[in-house]
Design a protein around this motif. Sequence first.
Motif, short mmCIF file in Angstrom:
data_model
loop_
_atom_site.label_atom_id
_atom_site.label_comp_id
_atom_site.label_asym_id
_atom_site.label_seq_id
_atom_site.Cartn_x
_atom_site.Cartn_y
_atom_site.Cartn_z
N UNK A 266 16.87 -1.58 -33.96
CA UNK A 266 16.98 -2.57 -32.88
C UNK A 266 17.09 -3.98 -33.46
N UNK A 267 16.29 -4.27 -34.50
CA UNK A 267 16.35 -5.59 -35.13
C UNK A 267 17.71 -5.83 -35.77
N UNK A 268 18.26 -4.81 -36.39
CA UNK A 268 19.58 -4.93 -37.02
C UNK A 268 20.63 -5.20 -35.95
N UNK A 269 20.56 -4.45 -34.87
CA UNK A 269 21.51 -4.64 -33.78
C UNK A 269 21.44 -6.07 -33.23
N UNK A 270 20.22 -6.57 -33.00
CA UNK A 270 20.04 -7.92 -32.47
C UNK A 270 20.55 -8.97 -33.45
N UNK A 271 20.30 -8.77 -34.75
CA UNK A 271 20.73 -9.75 -35.75
C UNK A 271 22.26 -9.83 -35.84
N UNK A 272 22.91 -8.67 -35.81
CA UNK A 272 24.38 -8.65 -35.87
C UNK A 272 24.95 -9.27 -34.60
N UNK A 273 24.36 -8.94 -33.47
CA UNK A 273 24.81 -9.51 -32.20
C UNK A 273 24.62 -11.03 -32.19
N UNK A 274 23.51 -11.50 -32.74
CA UNK A 274 23.26 -12.95 -32.81
C UNK A 274 24.31 -13.65 -33.67
N UNK A 275 24.71 -13.00 -34.78
CA UNK A 275 25.74 -13.61 -35.62
C UNK A 275 27.03 -13.80 -34.83
N UNK A 276 27.44 -12.79 -34.08
CA UNK A 276 28.69 -12.88 -33.34
C UNK A 276 28.59 -13.81 -32.14
N UNK A 277 27.38 -14.03 -31.63
CA UNK A 277 27.20 -14.98 -30.52
C UNK A 277 27.16 -16.42 -31.01
N UNK A 278 26.50 -16.66 -32.16
CA UNK A 278 26.33 -18.04 -32.64
C UNK A 278 27.32 -18.42 -33.72
#
Length: 191
Positions: free
Chosen positions: A101-113
């Motif tokens: 879950x943390x990995x998913x959130x971190x990758x998603x955050x990269x693509x959002x920011x």
Amino acid sequence: MLNNNNYKEAAEKIQQIINSLKRSQLKLATHYTDALALEEKDLLIQLEKWTNIEKSIQHQKSRAMWIKLGDSNNNTTVVSKAIMRTGPTLNHIQQLTLCVEDIYEAVKEFFNTGKLYKDVNCTAVTLLPKVPNLSNIREYRPIACCTILYKLIAKVLADRIQKVIANVISQTQAGFIPGRKVADNIMLAMS
């Protein structure tokens, strides 16, 4: 090395501190006093201390198990010893299941920011021996150890770029573009 007898009940001690902390925080929520605030602070310090002790115990146990079982991926003892000093205590699949879950959130955050943290973009270059008796630097194989987040982000970016790169790059450029061949340019030049 931590003494096994002194720190045998680290998990129990942590649970006792957590229970005391919960009671203290409930009292604080209903009636604030400086004494209760100091008690809470002391309990938090104790909790951090015992959590670090338990972490150290688990780290030592994992190293002891690593030494006992060895490195199942490689029979080279030089590599096993080098990895044992700084390597992970969990295998790749265990690490992923712990923090997917943390990995998913971190990758998603990269693509959002669009921002990549410095710790994600770090690579360790390691030299692995190719032969048992090393005599010069050419007998080592360099490998780059990237973080899993960096690899995932790079893979997603590469897949996305691959879909549009043929439209962005000129038709005369053939290298690394799916469906194009260098021979097509040779044929064009000859005619």
